[in-house]
Design a protein around this motif. Structure first.
Motif, PDB file in Angstrom:
ATOM      1  N   TYR A 138      -1.368  -0.477   5.403  1.00 51.58           N
ATOM      2  CA  TYR A 138      -0.482  -1.325   4.610  1.00 51.58           C
ATOM      3  C   TYR A 138       0.631  -1.776   5.547  1.00 51.58           C
ATOM      4  CZ  TYR A 138       2.503  -3.221   0.999  1.00 51.58           C
ATOM      5  OH  TYR A 138       3.264  -4.079   0.238  1.00 51.58           O
ATOM      6  N   ARG A 139       0.638  -3.063   5.860  1.00 56.69           N
ATOM      7  CA  ARG A 139       1.639  -3.598   6.779  1.00 56.69           C
ATOM      8  C   ARG A 139       2.356  -4.776   6.141  1.00 56.69           C
ATOM      9  NH1 ARG A 139      -2.790  -3.205  10.670  1.00 56.69           N
ATOM     10  NH2 ARG A 139      -2.512  -1.344  11.969  1.00 56.69           N
ATOM     11  N   ASN A 140       3.659  -4.774   6.273  1.00 60.90           N
ATOM     12  CA  ASN A 140       4.485  -5.880   5.804  1.00 60.90           C
ATOM     13  C   ASN A 140       5.314  -6.349   6.990  1.00 60.90           C
ATOM     14  OD1 ASN A 140       6.308  -7.621   4.702  1.00 60.90           O
ATOM     15  ND2 ASN A 140       6.997  -6.275   3.080  1.00 60.90           N
ATOM     16  N   SER A 197      -5.485  -9.800   3.706  1.00 61.05           N
ATOM     17  CA  SER A 197      -4.372 -10.238   4.553  1.00 61.05           C
ATOM     18  C   SER A 197      -3.785 -11.507   3.956  1.00 61.05           C
ATOM     19  CB  SER A 197      -4.839 -10.495   5.989  1.00 61.05           C
ATOM     20  OG  SER A 197      -5.806 -11.529   6.024  1.00 61.05           O
ATOM     21  N   THR A 256       3.684 -15.650   4.011  1.00 60.10           N
ATOM     22  CA  THR A 256       4.241 -15.069   2.798  1.00 60.10           C
ATOM     23  C   THR A 256       5.605 -15.670   2.463  1.00 60.10           C
ATOM     24  OG1 THR A 256       5.105 -13.239   4.114  1.00 60.10           O
ATOM     25  CG2 THR A 256       3.024 -12.882   2.961  1.00 60.10           C
ATOM     26  N   ILE A 292       0.904  -5.530  -3.342  1.00 63.19           N
ATOM     27  CA  ILE A 292       1.340  -6.675  -2.535  1.00 63.19           C
ATOM     28  C   ILE A 292       2.067  -7.716  -3.377  1.00 63.19           C
ATOM     29  CG2 ILE A 292      -0.418  -6.312  -0.793  1.00 63.19           C
ATOM     30  CD1 ILE A 292      -2.011  -8.575  -1.913  1.00 63.19           C
ATOM     31  N   ASN A 350       3.715 -12.013   7.091  1.00 59.12           N
ATOM     32  CA  ASN A 350       2.386 -11.717   6.571  1.00 59.12           C
ATOM     33  C   ASN A 350       2.315 -10.307   6.016  1.00 59.12           C
ATOM     34  OD1 ASN A 350       1.531  -9.896   8.864  1.00 59.12           O
ATOM     35  ND2 ASN A 350       1.867 -11.788   9.996  1.00 59.12           N
ATOM     36  N   LEU A 351       1.298 -10.083   5.213  1.00 56.49           N
ATOM     37  CA  LEU A 351       0.991  -8.788   4.618  1.00 56.49           C
ATOM     38  C   LEU A 351      -0.453  -8.438   4.925  1.00 56.49           C
ATOM     39  CD1 LEU A 351       2.495  -9.267   1.041  1.00 56.49           C
ATOM     40  CD2 LEU A 351       3.160  -7.422   2.579  1.00 56.49           C
ATOM     41  N   THR A 353      -3.362  -5.195   3.826  1.00 58.54           N
ATOM     42  CA  THR A 353      -3.699  -3.888   3.302  1.00 58.54           C
ATOM     43  C   THR A 353      -5.208  -3.715   3.355  1.00 58.54           C
ATOM     44  OG1 THR A 353      -3.454  -2.371   1.422  1.00 58.54           O
ATOM     45  CG2 THR A 353      -3.857  -4.680   0.898  1.00 58.54           C
ATOM     46  N   GLU A 402       5.028  -5.516  13.990  1.00 62.86           N
ATOM     47  CA  GLU A 402       4.701  -5.219  12.597  1.00 62.86           C
ATOM     48  C   GLU A 402       5.430  -3.962  12.138  1.00 62.86           C
ATOM     49  OE1 GLU A 402       0.602  -2.754  13.451  1.00 62.86           O
ATOM     50  OE2 GLU A 402       0.543  -4.894  13.033  1.00 62.86           O
TER      51      GLU A 402
END
Length: 983
Positions: free
Chosen positions: A843-845, A747, A751, A104, A810-811, A813, A853
């Motif tokens: 894992y989401r970006n 989370s 970001t 991340i 947001n991120l 994982t 998402e």
């Protein structure tokens, strides 16, 4: 691609972990009545090593068994770590080695040495791992999750603490590595001297190291010798070698793999009001014969220029490390300690000769052209706009592309000098109260020398020529002021035709300077308060304050600062600083022990930070955890943490710089046919794309779109929430067996990144999802398009969209880490087994929080693998040791299979339409052996990647060298031998 973990804490007096064993370390029974020690992730000393934070420990032995000369060779193989920039990061790359915990971001990973912040090297405030003396490491602690309440900003994904050992006597060592192809030699030599002082009242350790790494070019390996793109393969090879597409299709374009041999390519331009016939469409690229003169339409794969062999695969390095650290008890109960480090690190990068693309008026009657070319240029001249007297003036305004082979490769040498000094006192206030205070200052100075750049203005001057008065064959530069400055006409209309004088005029060398400083002062008091009376230890606390000041500046060369450069990205000066004042506190509450359950404990921490940044101001971070052991064999643990990352100097104050990111303009023909709806066509027209060029290559002639990037003082801090929960199983009926399993969920909100996540993301969001020119994401493109063809970016005749730092999305994982450690006596020796694996659940970006998402988006196109592991089996008997390691990387898939949307509806992409939809798993087997010849001399040798597993080829999804060289092993089978002397 990836991450990892193990859960463990450092054991007192070299004994194995209680909560989890260390990487490649034998396990012994826990020491009884151990002295209280400080475990990474807390400032409270404690006699037990049970903790609620999952902590992994990499032992010093692991570096020896891997033949490592740099920290990255071990750390980047951990399943928790997605490599950042490494020794294989040529383009992009900056000579540094960075650590990206949990994938991340390196800016969200806090790096400590001996429990204190280490020096950073750039405006992003990232640590270069090249500055850490690998040969003196006693262990590395990796703590998962936010620890800002303990250490302050940046500890979002976790903290990595490198512990250095004290020495007694003299220790010298050397390591040499070489691939089975006989290239890429790496060698390192070090010496350290340690001694006790004042009858045991203190100790000092001094060290020196020299490291040298030789380069490997991409042409030295089959997988990287030819630049591969989607739809083309390495000439002369089979599809199974490159795993990319089919042979070159008809109609291949110059953007697929470049242009071969350095010939010029030119695209005649249309008028200011719209396209004119064949020329204005921009779809026909003409290319000159290698010897000049004749031209033809570019449509032959043989015209492709193979830029790969001129690029480094492994970067050369030369490093000097000097330093000392020690402590001395100045009076009873009061100890002074100090650390001093100096590093000089030189790393070079090398790229293929500069590809240039400019628009210039070409003299139609020039002797550089034959009759056929003059006819093409004359037709274009007649089609030009009627204004400004340009029609019929004997010049044709034309886009000219040329690969400057005659200027040599582009070289960038990074020379980084850094030093850090620290001094502090620690000791006893009372029998149960201790204090610790220190001050540190670090400064890093980086000098970057770039060669092979071309001045854009000088190049245009040299292309814009006229006949010398009275001559019909001799040329001179048309601009009188350029002639006075030494302008020489340049003939780029064929390979090798440019004169040395002309090349010297357009070629420029740039020198760029960067300096970073960190000032850090910390004071704390810790000790015990009272006992709850249920058999457990005393309630303990830590309380203190901290001050940090971060300052960085970047001073680019005048050519880069002005944007008058082709070859390396332009950049503006950056300078800024800020500070923060903090107070913090921790509480550890052992509730009970050996009552109706074996153990119950609680902990909490909080920190208040007051930033000098108006957009941040004050912020709270905090954490709380519980560990409970119903019986001695089993412990359950859980932890919640709130952490922050304050914006860095680059986020806040970065000067405007020009970049060329890969992106797809939905209004061109580069997107999928299914996406070209009537609604999108209408929106493209409203955005300024001419009707005749919508959904054509004229809208985006190149795979990259030029844009400007910079910082913003209004950026706010990021916030993160981390939850971990796990179990530690140490069955008494199976001695020396330790099993841990931990769930993690991290989370990150708000970001910090470029607007809309970057050019590619913004284009997709605006044109495919939002379709509203008044939306901030769309407004960045308003007025930026070339009115003639609708193209974006200055290189295509438009204007550069402006992308500034912003809080964008947001991120998230999550996953599970499992570690198993077991050892048992076998045949008068000891057999040890170690397993460390990570299963990635999510894992989401999400680049914009208000849009759907996007899953598994990382560098390139392919996502992180679902599963990774390291397994090591070691057998030792007497002075001998033998070990085998198995590194496994699971397969993954192209994220476009999931991450294509029609508005807010996920429609995905048919895998059959993608050149490399799936990537298979990869296995690496490493062998090593060691032998203690006597108590003063030991030898180690081994081979990494025993079966010569090759990296996965990814085509346009590749980072560089047709693959992800920082993730996959690109060296192949690699041998090492090392020796260590002790006196």
């Amino acid at each position: 691609m990836s991450n990892l973990k193990y859960a463990a804490a450092p054991l007192a007096l070299g004994v194995a972990l209680i909560s989890t064993p260390s990487f490649a370390q034998d396990v012994a029974p826990a020491a009884e009545a151990a002295d209280a020690i400080v475990v990474t992730g807390s400032r409270i000393a404690r006699p037990d090593l049970t903790g609620t934070n999952p902590v992994a420990v990499v032992s010093a032995e692991e570096f020896k068994l891997a033949g490592a000369i740099n920290v990255e060779q071990v750390i980047n193989t951990l399943p928790q770590v997605l490599p950042g920039t490494t020794s294989f990061s040529n383009n992009p790359g900056n000579g540094a080695v960075t650590l990206n915990l949990r994938g991340i971001g390196s800016t969200r990973t806090l790096v400590l040495v001996n429990g204190r912040r280490w020096m950073f090297y750039d405006t992003n405030q990232i640590v270069d791992l090249n500055t850490i003396p690998q040969f003196l490491i006693s262990g590395v602690d990796v703590v998962t999750g936010g620890t800002s309440a303990v250490y302050g900003s940046d500890a979002v994904s976790g903290v990595v603490n490198f512990r250095l050992r004290e020495l007694e006597g003299i220790e010298a060592g050397t390591t040499y590595s070489l691939t089975d192809k006989g290239d890429g030699a790496r060698y390192s030599a070090n010496i350290a001297i340690g001694s006790s002082l004042g009858d045991g009242r203190g100790n000092v350790t001094m060290f020196a190291n020299y490291t040298r790494r030789k380069p490997i070019f991409q042409g030295a390996r089959t997988f990287s010798a030819t630049a591969a793109g989607d739809g083309c393969i390495v000439p002369g090879s089979t599809n199974s070698v490159t795993e990319i597409g089919t042979p070159y299709p008809s109609g291949i374009t110059v953007s697929t793999c470049g242009t071969r041999g350095g010939q010029v390519g030119f695209v005649p331009q249309g008028s200011a009001t719209g396209p004119i016939g064949t020329f204005g469409s921009g779809t026909s690229t003409y290319i000159f014969n290698p010897t000049g003169g004749g031209s033809r339409v570019f449509n032959d794969p043989g015209d492709l220029y193979n830029f790969a062999p001129a690029n480094y695969l492994q970067l050369p390095q030369e490093r000097y490390l000097l330093g000392a650290y020690g402590s001395y008890e100045v009076t009873d109960g009061i100890e002074f300690y100090s650390e001093l480090s100096f590093v000089n690190n030189r790393v070079a990068a090398e790229l293929a000769p500069t590809p240039t693309g400019v628009s210039a008026p070409l003299l139609i009657a020039s002797p550089y052209f034959d009759a056929g070319t003059r006819a093409l240029l004359t037709a274009n001249d007649a089609a030009e706009a009627l204004s400004a007297g340009t029609r019929g003036d004997g010049y044709a305004q034309t886009s000219v592309s040329y690969r400057f082979l005659s200027a040599g490769s582009r070289n960038s040498e990074q020379t980084r000098q850094a030093f850090r000094l620290l001094g502090g006192f620690r000791g006893d206030i009372t029998d149960n109260l201790k204090f610790d205070m220190f001050y540190s200052y670090a400064r890093t100075s980086n000098t970057q020398i770039q060669q092979g750049n071309v001045s854009s203005s000088r190049y245009v001057n040299a292309l814009t020529v006229e006949f010398v008065p009275g001559s019909t064959t001799d040329l001179r530069c048309r601009d009188a002021s350029a002639r006075a400055a030494g302008c020489v006409p340049i003939n780029v209309f064929g390979s090798g035709l440019a004169s040395a004088e002309a090349v010297k005029y357009v070629r420029v060398q740039s020198t760029n300077l960067e300096q970073s400083e960190l000032t850090n002062a910390v004071a704390s008091v810790s000790g015990s308060l009272f006992n709850l009376g249920m058999g457990a230890d005393d309630v303990a606390f830590a309380f203190g304050g901290e001050y940090r000041k971060m300052a960085s500046r970047y001073i680019p060369d005048e050519f880069l600062a002005s944007g008058d450069v082709l070859g390396f990205n332009a950049g503006k000066p950056t300078s800024g600083s800020y500070d923060v004042k903090e107070i913090f506190g921790e509480l550890n509450v052992p509730v009970l022990e050996d009552q109706f359950i074996h153990r119950l404990g609680l902990n909490a921490a909080a920190r208040y930070s007051d930033y000098s940044l108006s957009a941040v101001g004050g912020s709270w971070t905090y954490s709380g955890g519980i560990d409970i052991a119903p019986i001695e064999d089993v412990t359950f643990r859980a932890q919640y943490s709130r952490a922050v990352r304050a914006p860095n100097v680059q986020d806040l104050f970065a000067g405007n710089s020009t970049g060329f990111p890969a992106a797809t303009d939905p209004c061109s023909d580069r997107g999928t046919a299914a996406s070209r709806t009537d609604a999108l066509r209408a929106f493209c027209l409203a955005a300024g794309v001419p009707a005749a060029t919508v959904f054509t290559r004229a809208v985006q002639p190149n795979a990259q779109i030029q844009a400007d990037f910079g910082g913003s003082p209004t950026v706010e801090e990021e916030t993160s929430d981390t939850f971990t929960a796990g179990i530690v199983f140490r069955p008494s009926f199976v001695p020396r067996l330790n099993i841990t399993a931990d769930y993690f969920n991290i989370s990150v909100d708000n970001t910090i990144g470029v607007l809309a996540g970057g050019v590619s993301s913004a284009l997709s969001l605006c044109y495919n999802t939002i379709q509203d020119l008044n939306n901030p994401i769309c407004s960045v493109f308003v007025g930026m398009r070339n009115p003639a063809n609708g193209a974006l970016g200055q290189t295509s005749g438009g204007k550069n969209p402006q992308f500034r730092s912003a809080n964008v999305g947001n991120l998230e994982t999550s996953g599970v880490d499992v570690q198993v450690d077991y050892s048992l006596p076998v045949m008068d020796g000891n057999l040890g087994f170690f397993y460390l694996g990570t299963w990635l659940d999510t894992y989401r970006n999400t680049p914009i929080s208000s849009i759907p998402e996007r899953e598994n988006i990382v560098e390139g196109t392919h996502g992180q693998p679902k599963y990774r592991h390291n397994v090591r089996v070691t057998y030792s008997q007497g002075p001998a040791l033998f070990s085998v390691r198995w590194r496994y990387e699971d397969g993954t898939q192209d994220s476009r299979i999931q991450n294509v949307f029609n508005g807010t509806q996920r429609i995905g992409t048919d895998p059959a339409l993608l050149p490399k939809p799936y990537v298979g798993s990869t296995n690496y087997i490493d062998l090593s052996a060691g032998f203690d010849v006597n108590e003063n001399f030991s030898l180690n040798a081994g081979v990494n990647n025993l079966f010569n597993a090759q990296p996965r080829i990814l085509g346009s999804a590749a980072e560089q060298a047709n693959t992800l060289p920082s993730f996959y092993d690109v060296l192949g089978r690699d041998y090492f031998i090392s020796a260590r002397f002790k006196f």
